[in-house]
Design an enzyme around this catalytic site. Structure first.
Site, mmCIF file in Angstrom:
data_model
loop_
_atom_site.group_PDB
_atom_site.id
_atom_site.type_symbol
_atom_site.label_atom_id
_atom_site.label_comp_id
_atom_site.label_asym_id
_atom_site.label_seq_id
_atom_site.Cartn_x
_atom_site.Cartn_y
_atom_site.Cartn_z
ATOM 1 N N SER A 1 0.855 -1.190 0.000
ATOM 2 C CA SER A 1 0.000 0.000 0.000
ATOM 3 C C SER A 1 0.884 1.231 0.000
ATOM 4 O O SER A 1 2.110 1.129 0.034
ATOM 5 C CB SER A 1 -0.889 0.003 1.245
ATOM 6 O OG SER A 1 -0.092 0.318 2.371
ATOM 7 N N LYS A 2 0.230 2.369 -0.001
ATOM 8 C CA LYS A 2 0.958 3.642 -0.045
ATOM 9 C C LYS A 2 1.973 3.788 1.092
ATOM 10 O O LYS A 2 2.958 4.495 0.950
ATOM 11 C CB LYS A 2 -0.038 4.797 0.030
ATOM 12 C CG LYS A 2 -0.551 5.197 -1.334
ATOM 13 C CD LYS A 2 -1.213 6.548 -1.264
ATOM 14 C CE LYS A 2 -1.783 6.918 -2.628
ATOM 15 N NZ LYS A 2 -2.854 7.865 -2.539
ATOM 16 N N ARG A 3 1.686 3.117 2.206
ATOM 17 C CA ARG A 3 2.620 3.177 3.328
ATOM 18 C C ARG A 3 4.027 2.732 2.929
ATOM 19 O O ARG A 3 5.014 3.114 3.522
ATOM 20 C CB ARG A 3 2.152 2.235 4.440
ATOM 21 C CG ARG A 3 1.256 2.847 5.459
ATOM 22 C CD ARG A 3 0.883 1.837 6.518
ATOM 23 N NE ARG A 3 0.309 0.631 5.940
ATOM 24 C CZ ARG A 3 0.828 -0.587 6.055
ATOM 25 N NH1 ARG A 3 1.944 -0.773 6.716
ATOM 26 N NH2 ARG A 3 0.230 -1.629 5.503
ATOM 27 N N GLY B 1 5.575 3.409 0.307
ATOM 28 C CA GLY B 1 6.207 4.322 -0.640
ATOM 29 C C GLY B 1 5.396 4.337 -1.915
ATOM 30 O O GLY B 1 4.178 4.189 -1.887
#
Ligand code: GLU
Length: 466
Positions: free
Chosen positions: A239-241, A243
Site C-alpha cells: 500500500s501507499k505506506r 512508498g
C-alpha cells in the site's frame, strides 16, 4: 485456438504495481503465444470511475510499452449489449426479477446471522408467481444452480470447487438498471473471445458465479489464472505506506520502464535463477505454469539495482528520451543545453535515477545561481583565482571543444603551474557547475559548451576575486 488475454482495470484510481503486474503477465502470455491482448476499462461504477484515472491507466500502459491489440473497450459503451443479454436470460428463465424490499432483505440477513448461517439471498422471488405493477422497483438476479458443485482448474491455484448451495442468486442488474461487475465481465470476456483470464486472486471467489453464468449463456468458459498478491517488504499488503505504488510515481521518481517491467516480471514468476530479462527474453520464456502460488514481496533495493543496470546498458537514445521527459518536468528546455544523450553518457554511472540525473544536469541548461559552500571552502584557496585565470586563457585558445584535448590541455597547465590536477579541476568544476562534483573535467566542459564555460569561468573569477 488463438490465445486472447485481457487487462480489465476499474478506473477508480491510478494504476498501481499490482495491476501493472497483472497487465504484464496477461500481455506477456498473449505475446508468448502469438495471440492478442485486449484492454478493457471496467467503468460501470460511475460514481467511483473517473476520467483522470482512465488517463492515468492508459498513460501507464503506454509508458510500460504494454501495447494492446484491441480496445480500449469501455463497459459504459456496452449497456445496450448487457440489456440484450439480461432480456435473453429473463426470457429463458435463467434470471428473474426480484422485488424484495431493502427491509425484507435486511431482516432476512439478520435472521440468517442469528441462526449462525452465512447470509445469502433466500430465493424468495425465484419461483414467486406474485403480480407486480410495472413501476415497482426490482433488481434482476441470476438463477444460480441450486445443487451440485462448480469446479475449475486454476493454472496457479490448482483445482478449486464450490458447492452451488454456497452461492447466491447474485444480482446482475441493479434497480437503477445498471449491470453489475460479475455479469458484465462474463458477457465481455465471452463476446471478446477471451481464452485466458489472468487476474488478481482477490477475484477467486467471483469465479464460480461467473462460470455458472458462462454455462447459462452457453458459451465456452475461459482458463483462469489467479495471481497471488504483492506484499510490501514488511509482509503486509502493498500500500501507499510502503512508498510509491502507482506506476506513474515510479516514472516521476526516475525509474526506467524497462527496469520496472523487469522488476515486475520477477514478482511471482521465475525462469531458473535469471534476474535480468530483456523484453524479447521475457516473451520467449514466459509461461503461466511458472507463476508462483505464494505472494511475492516488493523489494525496492532490487528495483534500484535493475534501474542502475538499465541506465547503463540500454541504448543511449532510449535513456535520453526518458531523461528529456524529466528535464521538461523540472522546467528545463532540453534545447537550451547539451544533447541529452551526452548527459546520459557522462552520468549513467554517476546517478541512480533519471530524476537525479536531470537534477544534476540542470546546470548545463540553466544559469547556476549559487556555488556550493562546502566545495568553495574546500577548493577555493589563495591562488585559485590565478589558476582559473590561467585555465581561462588556455581554454579560450583551445582549438577543439572536445573532452580529450581539453583534458590534455588542462593537464599540461597543471604541470606548467606545478600544482596537482585537483587544484585546477575542482575550482573549474565549481565555476562551471556550482559544485565540485561532476564528470571528468573535459566532459564537464563539453556538457557546458564553449561559450557558457568561458563565461562561467570569467564570472567565477570576478566572484572569487571579490
Ligand atoms: N475490473 C476488475 C478489477 O479492476 C478486474 C476484473 C477481472 O480482471 O476480471 O479488479
Amino acid at each position: 485456438m488463438v490465445v486472447k488475454t485481457r487487462f480489465a482495470p476499474s478506473p477508480t484510481g491510478y494504476l498501481h504495481v499490482g495491476g501493472a503486474r497483472t497487465a504484464l503477465f496477461s500481455w506477456l502470455y498473449a505475446r508468448h503465444c502469438g495471440g492478442k491482448f485486449v484492454l478493457r476499462i471496467e467503468d460501470t461504477d460511475r460514481e467511483r470511475s473517473t476520467q483522470p484515472a482512465i488517463d492515468a491507466i492508459l498513460e501507464s500502459m503506454q509508458w510500460l510499452k504494454l501495447t494492446w491489440d484491441e480496445g480500449p473497450y469501455y463497459q459504459t459503451k456496452r449497456f445496450d449489449r448487457y440489456q440484450e443479454v439480461i432480456d435473453q436470460l429473463l426470457a429463458e428463465g435463467k434470471a428473474y426479477k426480484c422485488y424484495c424490499t431493502k427491509e425484507r432483505l435486511e431482516k432476512m440477513r439478520a435472521d440468517q446471522m442469528a441462526r449462525g448461517e452465512k447470509p445469502r439471498y433466500d430465493g424468495h422471488c425465484r419461483d414467486s408467481q406474485a403480480e407486480h405493477s410495472p413501476d415497482e422497483p426490482y433488481v434482476v438476479r441470476f438463477k444460480n444452480p441450486s445443487e451440485g458443485v462448480v469446479a475449475f482448474d486454476d493454472l496457479v491455484k490448482g483445482h478449486i470447487e464450490f458447492a452451488n448451495s454456497e452461492l447466491d442468486d447474485f444480482i446482475i442488474q441493479r434497480s437503477d438498471g445498471t449491470p453489475t461487475y460479475n455479469f458484465c465481465v462474463v458477457v465481455d470476456d465471452a463476446d471478446m473471445g477471451i481464452t485466458h483470464v489472468i487476474r488478481g486472486d482477490d477475484h477467486v471467489n467471483n469465479t464460480p458465479k461467473q462460470i455458472n453464468l458462462y454455462h447459462a449463456l452457453g458459451v465456452p468458459v475461459p482458463v483462469f489464472c489467479h495471481v497471488a498478491m504483492i506484499l510490501g517488504d514488511d509482509g503486509t499488503k502493498l500500500s501507499k505506506r510502503h512508498g510509491a505504488v502507482s506506476v506513474m510515481q515510479y516514472r516521476e521518481d526516475g525509474y526506467l520502464p524497462e527496469a520496472l517491467v523487469n522488476y515486475l516480471v520477477r514478482l511471482g514468476w521465475a525462469h531458473g535463477d535469471q534476474e535480468i530479462f530483456s523484453v524479447p527474453e521475457m516473451i520467449e520464456y514466459f509461461s503461466l505454469d511458472a507463476i508462483s502460488k505464494s505472494a511475492s514481496s516488493f523489494n525496492t533495493k532490487k528495483l534500484d539495482w535493475l534501474n542502475a543496470h538499465y541506465m547503463k546498458t540500454l541504448p543511449v537514445e532510449e535513456v535520453a528520451a526518458e531523461l528529456t521527459w524529466h528535464l521538461k518536468r523540472i522546467g528545463i528546455d532540453p534545447a537550451a543545453g547539451p544533447d541529452p544523450k551526452l548527459v546520459v553518457k557522462c552520468y549513467a554511472e554517476r546517478t541512480h535515477t533519471l530524476k537525479e540525473m536531470a537534477q544534476k544536469a540542470a546546470c548545463y541548461y540553466q544559469d547556476i545561481t549559487a556555488y556550493d559552500p562546502a566545495g568553495v571552502k574546500k577548493w577555493i584557496k589563495e591562488g585559485s583565482v590565478d589558476i582559473l585565470q590561467a585555465a581561462l586563457e588556455v581554454l579560450t585558445a583551445a582549438p577543439a571543444w572536445e573532452a580529450q584535448p581539453l583534458d590534455e590541455a588542462l593537464s599540461e597547465l597543471s604541470k606548467r603551474l606545478e600544482v596537482g590536477m585537483g587544484k585546477v579541476g575542482q575550482p573549474l568544476r565549481i565555476a562551471l557547475t556550482g559544485s565540485a562534483m561532476s564528470p571528468g573535467i573535459g566532459d564537464t566542459l563539453v556538457l557546458c559548451g564553449r561559450e557558457r564555460s568561458l563565461a562561467r569561468i570569467a564570472a567565477a573569477i570576478a566572484h572569487f576575486k571579490a
